[in-house]
Design an enzyme around this catalytic site. Structure first.
Site, PDB file in Angstrom:
ATOM      1  N   GLU A 119      18.556  82.664 137.680  1.00 51.44           N
ATOM      2  CA  GLU A 119      17.417  81.665 136.694  1.00 51.44           C
ATOM      3  C   GLU A 119      16.216  82.088 138.029  1.00 51.44           C
ATOM      4  O   GLU A 119      16.119  81.881 138.897  1.00 51.44           O
ATOM      5  CB  GLU A 119      17.832  80.426 136.470  1.00 51.44           C
ATOM      6  CG  GLU A 119      19.022  80.899 135.424  1.00 51.44           C
ATOM      7  CD  GLU A 119      18.967  78.914 135.516  1.00 51.44           C
ATOM      8  OE1 GLU A 119      18.529  78.245 136.420  1.00 51.44           O
ATOM      9  OE2 GLU A 119      20.170  79.058 134.630  1.00 51.44           O
TER      10      GLU A 119
ATOM     11  N   GLU B 146      15.657  83.087 126.961  1.00 51.11           N
ATOM     12  CA  GLU B 146      16.364  81.691 127.165  1.00 51.11           C
ATOM     13  C   GLU B 146      15.146  80.546 126.084  1.00 51.11           C
ATOM     14  O   GLU B 146      13.689  80.330 126.854  1.00 51.11           O
ATOM     15  CB  GLU B 146      17.030  80.961 127.496  1.00 51.11           C
ATOM     16  CG  GLU B 146      17.560  79.375 127.422  1.00 51.11           C
ATOM     17  CD  GLU B 146      18.844  78.314 128.048  1.00 51.11           C
ATOM     18  OE1 GLU B 146      18.883  79.033 128.918  1.00 51.11           O
ATOM     19  OE2 GLU B 146      19.010  77.038 127.599  1.00 51.11           O
TER      20      GLU B 146
ATOM     21  N   ASP C 120      27.096  78.911 134.613  1.00 51.35           N
ATOM     22  CA  ASP C 120      27.259  77.170 134.948  1.00 51.35           C
ATOM     23  C   ASP C 120      26.982  76.003 133.800  1.00 51.35           C
ATOM     24  O   ASP C 120      26.621  75.042 134.588  1.00 51.35           O
ATOM     25  CB  ASP C 120      26.280  77.283 136.711  1.00 51.35           C
ATOM     26  CG  ASP C 120      24.373  77.490 136.439  1.00 51.35           C
ATOM     27  OD1 ASP C 120      24.551  77.818 134.277  1.00 51.35           O
ATOM     28  OD2 ASP C 120      23.420  77.065 136.637  1.00 51.35           O
ATOM     29  N   SER C 121      26.630  76.900 132.846  1.00 52.52           N
ATOM     30  CA  SER C 121      27.075  75.694 131.828  1.00 52.52           C
ATOM     31  C   SER C 121      28.267  75.048 131.963  1.00 52.52           C
ATOM     32  O   SER C 121      27.960  73.383 130.721  1.00 52.52           O
ATOM     33  CB  SER C 121      26.650  76.054 130.878  1.00 52.52           C
ATOM     34  OG  SER C 121      27.513  77.403 130.803  1.00 52.52           O
TER      35      SER C 121
ATOM     36  N   LYS D 114      24.072  86.986 137.767  1.00 59.79           N
ATOM     37  CA  LYS D 114      22.633  86.258 136.819  1.00 59.79           C
ATOM     38  C   LYS D 114      21.745  85.345 137.445  1.00 59.79           C
ATOM     39  O   LYS D 114      22.963  84.547 138.270  1.00 59.79           O
ATOM     40  CB  LYS D 114      23.386  85.779 135.749  1.00 59.79           C
ATOM     41  CG  LYS D 114      22.389  84.952 134.830  1.00 59.79           C
ATOM     42  CD  LYS D 114      22.315  85.244 133.260  1.00 59.79           C
ATOM     43  CE  LYS D 114      23.241  83.999 132.662  1.00 59.79           C
ATOM     44  NZ  LYS D 114      22.163  82.862 133.283  1.00 59.79           N
TER      45      LYS D 114
ATOM     46  N   ASP E 134      26.983  83.363 137.284  1.00 64.18           N
ATOM     47  CA  ASP E 134      26.113  82.979 138.067  1.00 64.18           C
ATOM     48  C   ASP E 134      25.872  82.246 138.897  1.00 64.18           C
ATOM     49  O   ASP E 134      26.407  82.309 139.190  1.00 64.18           O
ATOM     50  CB  ASP E 134      25.842  81.274 136.596  1.00 64.18           C
ATOM     51  CG  ASP E 134      24.789  81.533 135.493  1.00 64.18           C
ATOM     52  OD1 ASP E 134      23.861  82.219 135.688  1.00 64.18           O
ATOM     53  OD2 ASP E 134      24.552  80.294 134.198  1.00 64.18           O
TER      54      ASP E 134
HETATM   55  O1  KIV Z   1      25.210  78.723 132.014  1.00 65.99           O
HETATM   56  C1  KIV Z   1      25.093  79.291 130.999  1.00 65.99           C
HETATM   57  O2  KIV Z   1      25.656  78.961 130.059  1.00 65.99           O
HETATM   58  C2  KIV Z   1      24.062  80.357 131.004  1.00 65.99           C
HETATM   59  C3  KIV Z   1      23.625  80.358 128.922  1.00 65.99           C
HETATM   60  C4  KIV Z   1      23.134  79.052 128.331  1.00 65.99           C
HETATM   61  C5  KIV Z   1      23.025  81.670 128.452  1.00 65.99           C
HETATM   62  O3  KIV Z   1      23.101  80.509 131.202  1.00 65.99           O
END
Ligand code: KIV
EC number: 2.1.2.11
Length: 266
Positions: free
Chosen positions: A114, A181, A45-46, A112, A84
């Protein structure tokens, strides 16, 4: 199925061979990462920050994630695709199941999430339903407003003890992978040795089972000009993006990256 599966990643951990992961958001880069031998493509989600220009990952939706997962899938042949669950897409167990299904049906092979110990129930439910889960711990950018900024996590003894215990509990709940992280290198190594599942690090030192970076960061692209300490610009000294991606893979595999200067102490 791609050439790289969860079984491949588990056996890389057992052999002590480092796992390579990069973020990836489209088909062309997925193909380029395949050619360089990147084993896991993280549709992170970056993308809210590096593609959409937001100042955090919070505005990203599940529909946007699904669009990019499907794009990556079309360019990918070899790598495992990790996607994510964006902010609040796992606010309830029902939403977790429905939104994970959306991303898996778009082409993800693993989801993934968080958080920390509170993820255990959703990880158990997803794993029981055939969805491998990576638990993202330490600095969790979706919680930036609680954390008060993008800060190193686990520096105090209490926080470190809690993170170790949570990592073990999430493995027991059924997590297939951990991502740490911005965690002190020593603590990341301890967690990596304490669990049987692969542990990937970003700003977590060289002791984890593998490394991940945001693609734009490692290609030296930045909107803000602020580059985190754990980033290395792999375009330096390289003539092409393909060469930079290959250099990243080679440096992770030989444990030349990350160096001590990319990590944090307690
Ligand atoms: O969203 C993302 O790119 C991430 C990385 C920073 C690990 O979670």
């Amino acid at each position: 199925m791609p050439a790289i599966t969860l079984t491949t990643l588990q056996s890389l951990k057992q052999k002590g061979e480092k796992i390579t992961m990069l973020t990836c958001y489209d088909a062309t880069f997925a193909h380029a990462c395949n050619e360089a031998g990147v084993e896991v493509l993280l549709v992170g989600d970056s993308l809210g920050m590096v593609l959409q220009g937001h100042d955090s990952t919070l505005p990203v939706t599940t529909a946007e994630m699904a669009y990019h997962v499907a794009s990556v899938k079309r360019g990918n042949s070899d790598a495992l695709i990790l996607a994510d669950l964006p902010f609040m897409a796992n606010a309830t167990l029902d939403q977790t199941m429905i939104n994970s299904a959306t991303l898996m049906q778009a082409g993800a092979h693993m989801i993934k999430v968080e958080g920390a110990l509170w993820l255990a129930d959703s990880i158990r439910l997803l794993a029981e339903r055939g969805v491998p889960v990576c638990a993202h711990m330490g600095l969790t950018p979706q919680a930036v407003n609680i954390l008060g900024g993008y800060k190193v996590q686990g520096r105090s003894e209490n926080q470190a003890r809690q993170m170790r215990a949570d990592a073990i509990a999430l493995e027991q709940a059924g997590a297939s992978m951990l991502l740490l992280e911005c965690v002190p290198s020593e603590l990341a190594l301890e967690i990596t040795q304490a669990v049987g599942i692969p542990v990937i690090g970003i700003g977590a030192g060289s002791g984890t089972d593998g490394q991940v970076l945001v693609l734009h960061d490692m290609l030296g692209l930045s909107i803000t000009g602020r580059v985190p300490k754990f980033v290395k610009n792999f375009m330096n000294g390289q003539a092409s993006i393909h060469a930079a991606l290959s250099a990243y893979v080679a440096e992770v595999k030989t444990v030349s990256f990350p160096g001590i200067e990319h990590g944090f102490s307690a």
